[in-house]
Design an enzyme around this catalytic site. Structure first.
Site: not given
Length: 407
Positions: A157, A183, A194, A280, A402, A407
């Site tokens: 992702t 992942k 996650t 991230e 985040n 979007s």
């Protein structure tokens, strides 16, 4: 170890490296451009074990996979999509997950009860199954490096890199290979997080023994990483062992059990650290090692508290040798701590000894903190317990990623 061979890392290997596994990955249309549909298959039904999120809200595909792991005890295939988590989607989500299971089973000509399902992506959106219905028929299975890469790419992702690792060891004089791909980048606070982790091996081992090993190893690896403290709805680690290496059945009484267990642990640790490193927006991997705790469990609790502290994470990002944030996290961890016995090092630089500040060079610490990997050592002087945890720094990019995830 009973074998001099122990284990060795195999370069340019991936999830299909153990005997009898094939995989595929493609773009079917769930996401705009990137690969988003994957399939992993064993030639024969494999022993299976799994560990799943502790979040009370659990995604539909996770429920189906738990049925396979706990009720069937065997798995032959796993279908995965990215781009939509199929979580918080009610009865329709369950129906969609079962349809994904049935689509893969029909393609392979096997019973649906042998097929696991995993999904990752946006929570709370009903799946559009039409791309998956078309895509399953187009998946081209194979056991080449390219097929393994396709699979690894299709499960991502917000990840910036694939996460693959492979090791081999000797069991009964036969080579046994263990491979993993994963992942995970954000919402990482396992127990679980996650993240999806898939491990394959050609070892011969019953599901019950495999489950015990995976559960223990998960506590030392996947459950010892954190990025942002959020626990997701979909997290799954599954291992399939198809027995095609031809070794005698493994159990703790087997003379080569340590070889297998240690190899599986290093595969899981590699994947866990890769997830933490790819948090991230992250620029650095942080490793916290705690020694001298009253127990290993308390040591891991402290290590994870320190590595998960937003103030510690931002200090590392800013190259700020603020050891006060570290000792504060140690103190609020809930573990047994005597402040007058605590010692702290960042890299090789001693900051605190037995609760007393130690003079240090700011220039030296800035150099240490600028590295891609930052190691923090905490000694408690309370007992023999030790533990490790991994995380990453907290950056401006994390907020940006985040703030615009949907979007």
């Amino acid at each position: 170890m009973n074998s001099l061979f122990e284990f060795r890392k195999l370069s340019s290997k991936n999830i299909v490296s153990p005997k009898g596994f094939s995989a595929a990955g493609m773009h079917c249309g769930i996401k705009h451009k990137k690969k988003d549909l994957a399939l992993l298959v064993s030639e024969v039904p494999a022993s299976v074990a799994g560990v799943f999120t502790t979040n009370a809200v659990q995604a539909a595909p996770l429920k189906i996979t738990k049925e396979v792991v706990y009720n069937t005890g065997k798995m032959q295939a796993l279908i995965v999509n990215s781009g939509n988590a199929n979580a918080c989607t009610g009865k329709q989500g369950i129906a969609d997950a079962y349809e994904m299971q049935a689509l893969a089973a029909k393609k392979l000509g096997i019973d649906p009860s042998l097929v696991g399902v995993a999904s990752t992506g946006v929570i709370g959106q009903i799946m559009n199954l039409e791309p998956i219905r078309k895509g399953v028929g187009q998946l081209q299975l194979g056991n080449t490096l390219e097929h393994g890469i396709d699979f690894a790419q299709a499960i991502l992702t917000t990840d910036t890199v694939m996460k693959n690792t492979t090791y081999s060891t000797l069991i009964d004089g036969k080579e046994v290979v263990i491979s993993g791909t994963a992942k995970g980048s954000g919402m990482i606070e396992p127990n679980m997080a996650t993240m999806l982790g898939f491990i394959t091996t050609d070892a011969n081992i019953e599901s019950a023994e495999l489950q015990k090993a995976l559960s223990e190893i998960t506590d030392l690896t996947f459950n010892s990483i954190t990025v942002d403290g959020d626990t997701s709805t979909n997290d799954t680690v599954v291992i399939m062992a198809n027995g095609l290496a031809g070794n005698n059945p493994l159990s703790p009484s087997h003379p080569d059990w340590d070889n297998f267990y240690s190899t599986l642990q290093i595969v899981a640790e590699d994947l866990a650290k890769a997830i933490a490193r790819d948090g991230e927006g992250a620029t650095k991997l942080i490793e916290v090692e705690v020694a001298g705790a009253v127990s290993d469990e308390e040591a891991r609790k402290i290590a994870k508290t320190v590595v998960g502290s937003p103030l510690v994470k931002t200090a590392v990002f800013g190259n700020d040798a603020n050891w006060g944030r570290i000792i504060a996290a140690v103190g609020y961890s809930g573990a047994t701590v005597d402040p007058e016995k605590v010692s702290i090092k960042i890299g090789h630089a001693l900051m605190v000894e037995n609760g007393e500040p130690v003079p240090f060079s700011e220039e030296e610490l800035i150099t240490i903190l600028k590295a891609n990997e930052v190691k923090i050592y905490v000694s408690l002087g309370q007992g023999e317990g030790c533990g490790l945890a991994w995380g990453c720094d907290l950056t401006y990019d994390y907020v940006q990623i985040n703030a615009s995830y949907r979007s």
